[in-house]
Design a protein around this motif. Sequence first.
Motif, PDB file in Angstrom:
ATOM      1  N   ALA A   9     -45.616 -30.555  26.376  1.00  0.00           N
ATOM      2  CA  ALA A   9     -45.653 -30.021  27.742  1.00  0.00           C
ATOM      3  C   ALA A   9     -44.512 -29.037  27.967  1.00  0.00           C
ATOM      4  O   ALA A   9     -44.699 -28.001  28.620  1.00  0.00           O
ATOM      5  N   VAL A  10     -43.323 -29.343  27.425  1.00  0.00           N
ATOM      6  CA  VAL A  10     -42.196 -28.412  27.573  1.00  0.00           C
ATOM      7  C   VAL A  10     -42.541 -27.067  26.937  1.00  0.00           C
ATOM      8  O   VAL A  10     -42.360 -26.008  27.550  1.00  0.00           O
ATOM      9  N   ILE A  11     -43.076 -27.138  25.718  1.00  0.00           N
ATOM     10  CA  ILE A  11     -43.390 -25.885  25.013  1.00  0.00           C
ATOM     11  C   ILE A  11     -44.474 -25.110  25.765  1.00  0.00           C
ATOM     12  O   ILE A  11     -44.367 -23.898  25.984  1.00  0.00           O
ATOM     13  N   ALA A  12     -45.523 -25.835  26.197  1.00  0.00           N
ATOM     14  CA  ALA A  12     -46.630 -25.151  26.882  1.00  0.00           C
ATOM     15  C   ALA A  12     -46.148 -24.516  28.181  1.00  0.00           C
ATOM     16  O   ALA A  12     -46.504 -23.378  28.504  1.00  0.00           O
ATOM     17  N   THR A  13     -45.314 -25.245  28.935  1.00  0.00           N
ATOM     18  CA  THR A  13     -44.818 -24.691  30.202  1.00  0.00           C
ATOM     19  C   THR A  13     -43.944 -23.475  29.950  1.00  0.00           C
ATOM     20  O   THR A  13     -43.993 -22.484  30.687  1.00  0.00           O
ATOM     21  N   MET A  14     -43.123 -23.556  28.888  1.00  0.00           N
ATOM     22  CA  MET A  14     -42.280 -22.399  28.559  1.00  0.00           C
ATOM     23  C   MET A  14     -43.147 -21.185  28.275  1.00  0.00           C
ATOM     24  O   MET A  14     -42.873 -20.069  28.740  1.00  0.00           O
ATOM     25  N   CYS A  15     -44.220 -21.395  27.525  1.00  0.00           N
ATOM     26  CA  CYS A  15     -45.112 -20.288  27.193  1.00  0.00           C
ATOM     27  C   CYS A  15     -45.711 -19.688  28.466  1.00  0.00           C
ATOM     28  O   CYS A  15     -45.815 -18.470  28.598  1.00  0.00           O
ATOM     29  N   PHE A  16     -46.108 -20.555  29.400  1.00  0.00           N
ATOM     30  CA  PHE A  16     -46.711 -20.004  30.610  1.00  0.00           C
ATOM     31  C   PHE A  16     -45.674 -19.356  31.521  1.00  0.00           C
ATOM     32  O   PHE A  16     -46.002 -18.444  32.269  1.00  0.00           O
ATOM     33  N   SER A  17     -44.415 -19.804  31.439  1.00  0.00           N
ATOM     34  CA  SER A  17     -43.394 -19.102  32.217  1.00  0.00           C
ATOM     35  C   SER A  17     -43.187 -17.696  31.642  1.00  0.00           C
ATOM     36  O   SER A  17     -42.845 -16.770  32.371  1.00  0.00           O
ATOM     37  N   ILE A  18     -43.426 -17.543  30.346  1.00  0.00           N
ATOM     38  CA  ILE A  18     -43.376 -16.191  29.765  1.00  0.00           C
ATOM     39  C   ILE A  18     -44.535 -15.359  30.317  1.00  0.00           C
ATOM     40  O   ILE A  18     -44.365 -14.200  30.717  1.00  0.00           O
ATOM     41  N   LEU A  19     -45.723 -15.961  30.374  1.00  0.00           N
ATOM     42  CA  LEU A  19     -46.892 -15.226  30.882  1.00  0.00           C
ATOM     43  C   LEU A  19     -46.729 -14.891  32.360  1.00  0.00           C
ATOM     44  O   LEU A  19     -47.254 -13.884  32.827  1.00  0.00           O
ATOM     45  N   PHE A  20     -46.017 -15.737  33.116  1.00  0.00           N
ATOM     46  CA  PHE A  20     -45.744 -15.453  34.529  1.00  0.00           C
ATOM     47  C   PHE A  20     -44.552 -14.512  34.666  1.00  0.00           C
ATOM     48  O   PHE A  20     -44.081 -14.271  35.769  1.00  0.00           O
ATOM     49  N   GLN A  21     -44.031 -14.018  33.567  1.00  0.00           N
ATOM     50  CA  GLN A  21     -42.948 -13.027  33.558  1.00  0.00           C
ATOM     51  C   GLN A  21     -41.670 -13.538  34.205  1.00  0.00           C
ATOM     52  O   GLN A  21     -40.987 -12.795  34.912  1.00  0.00           O
ATOM     53  N   ALA A  22     -41.358 -14.820  33.988  1.00  0.00           N
ATOM     54  CA  ALA A  22     -40.092 -15.343  34.492  1.00  0.00           C
ATOM     55  C   ALA A  22     -38.954 -14.670  33.736  1.00  0.00           C
ATOM     56  O   ALA A  22     -39.130 -14.220  32.602  1.00  0.00           O
ATOM     57  N   PRO A  23     -37.759 -14.554  34.360  1.00  0.00           N
ATOM     58  CA  PRO A  23     -36.639 -13.969  33.639  1.00  0.00           C
ATOM     59  C   PRO A  23     -36.310 -14.819  32.409  1.00  0.00           C
ATOM     60  O   PRO A  23     -36.293 -16.049  32.505  1.00  0.00           O
ATOM     61  N   PRO A  24     -36.076 -14.181  31.268  1.00  0.00           N
ATOM     62  CA  PRO A  24     -35.889 -14.925  30.013  1.00  0.00           C
ATOM     63  C   PRO A  24     -34.825 -16.017  30.089  1.00  0.00           C
ATOM     64  O   PRO A  24     -34.956 -17.047  29.436  1.00  0.00           O
ATOM     65  N   ARG A  25     -33.776 -15.826  30.922  1.00  0.00           N
ATOM     66  CA  ARG A  25     -32.724 -16.824  30.939  1.00  0.00           C
ATOM     67  C   ARG A  25     -33.187 -18.138  31.559  1.00  0.00           C
ATOM     68  O   ARG A  25     -32.478 -19.134  31.489  1.00  0.00           O
ATOM     69  N   HIS A  26     -34.379 -18.147  32.173  1.00  0.00           N
ATOM     70  CA  HIS A  26     -34.847 -19.376  32.821  1.00  0.00           C
ATOM     71  C   HIS A  26     -35.945 -20.084  32.042  1.00  0.00           C
ATOM     72  O   HIS A  26     -36.411 -21.125  32.479  1.00  0.00           O
ATOM     73  N   TYR A  27     -36.361 -19.535  30.881  1.00  0.00           N
ATOM     74  CA  TYR A  27     -37.483 -20.137  30.147  1.00  0.00           C
ATOM     75  C   TYR A  27     -37.275 -21.623  29.916  1.00  0.00           C
ATOM     76  O   TYR A  27     -38.154 -22.439  30.172  1.00  0.00           O
ATOM     77  N   VAL A  28     -36.080 -21.978  29.412  1.00  0.00           N
ATOM     78  CA  VAL A  28     -35.850 -23.363  29.011  1.00  0.00           C
ATOM     79  C   VAL A  28     -35.902 -24.286  30.227  1.00  0.00           C
ATOM     80  O   VAL A  28     -36.524 -25.355  30.180  1.00  0.00           O
TER      81      VAL A  28
END
Lengths: 148, 302
Positions: A9-28
């Motif tokens: 779930a952590v990995i999948a959510t991180m991937c979708f935060s990338i697709l939602f164009q979140a700032p890279p410093r917040h991915y984790v």
Amino acid sequence: MNLIQFIVAVIATMCFSILFQAPPRHYVFCGLVGGVGWTVYLIASQLGGSQALACFLSALVITTLARLSSVWRKTPSTVFLIAGIFPLVPGAGIYFTAYSLFAGDYSQAAAKGMETLIIAGTLSLGILFGSAVPQAVFQWICRLRPPK
Amino acid sequence: MARSAACDIDCTACGQYKATLVHLQPLQAHCKFNFMGGTHMTEVNPQETLDLAMLAGEILLENGAEIFRVQETVIHILEALGVRNHNVYVLSSGIFATIGDDAAPPCHAVRNVPLGKIHLGRITAVNELSREIAAKGNSVALSQYRDKLLACRTLPPVPFWLQMAACSVGCAGFCYILGGSLRDSIGVLLTGLILQLFLTLRGRRSQNKFIGLILGGALVTLSNSLILLAGLGDSLNQMIIGSIMPLVPGVALTTAIRDFFNGDYLSGTIHLVDALLVAACIAVGVGVMLAFWSWLTGVAMA
């Protein structure tokens, strides 16, 4: 088993935060919020809670975590909330509803549609209650935040 | 002498101002400066102030911020720039605002904001800028703020390869946690790549959103069926659920209900109808392709 679910779930959510164009410093942080929320949902279900209760509890936890991260990282809580809630939102449910409708299975469509609405409703309630906690509480918890 | 409620001391410079509303805050500074023998503040154009705040609201709204956040930010910026008499009405597809009262000619602004894709980076950037405006107020020229806002609006998306990888891994991850097997997830890795490639290519030419969704649903189904035929994956249903995750309007539906709870009934309705229509389009795409596939292979529909 729950640990594997948490990690995925952590990995999948991180991937979708990338697709939602979140700032890279917040991915984790996005990923962690989503992972914890999903695990809360799983555990609440395993302990015998209804789906609505599990959704409510995990939405509450996600909102709290999102607001904590928001104060900690000085970022609007939306970033963590939208990414973190993603594993729970009834995307598959709303698809099944529409699909049953087109397949002509109306009773299935009604059942799925009701379930989807209940999930969306309890999630929103959880977010609502999580948002009702005064901002000062989170600022107090984060008062030891190291200066940038 | 015209005197506003916010300025409770008479000021010699106040007699000359033309617009009460816009000058309230500068006016207070004015008063202080005057009493301390300071200089006059520069005049601020009310329409420019309103346009700036509206631009910030527009960027937030088109990138998927919540209604109340948009409203809050617009009002925040207006107040930081000295406007007290404001009326801001935000819908999920537009912003309406008026500033002014009897003492000054009012300014209006309307913005049409179509529902767009979520871009959290731009929301963050505008949020940071609005804090900056709140801190600095009128001491910085409006055109400078404006340039920074326009920079927020064109904040580039993450690199193409990263989006491909994220879509692929994300779909596979959701396929797994929503009940798919490991073999299913590995199959979905490939479908995720294909889907993101399709979404990016479609994004370049502006087409009707719903046609794209129907095609997306069909493409995902076709790709998963082929992967299953090639021997990878166990359940077509689970694979489809995982790989339509980037398309389904789960967040939109939840946002709709949240709008209702916030009292934004109209915005909630707009989001709700959008979510239902999007889901219906995906279902049509998947359904048609499933029917076609079962006709082609003679296997019953999944």
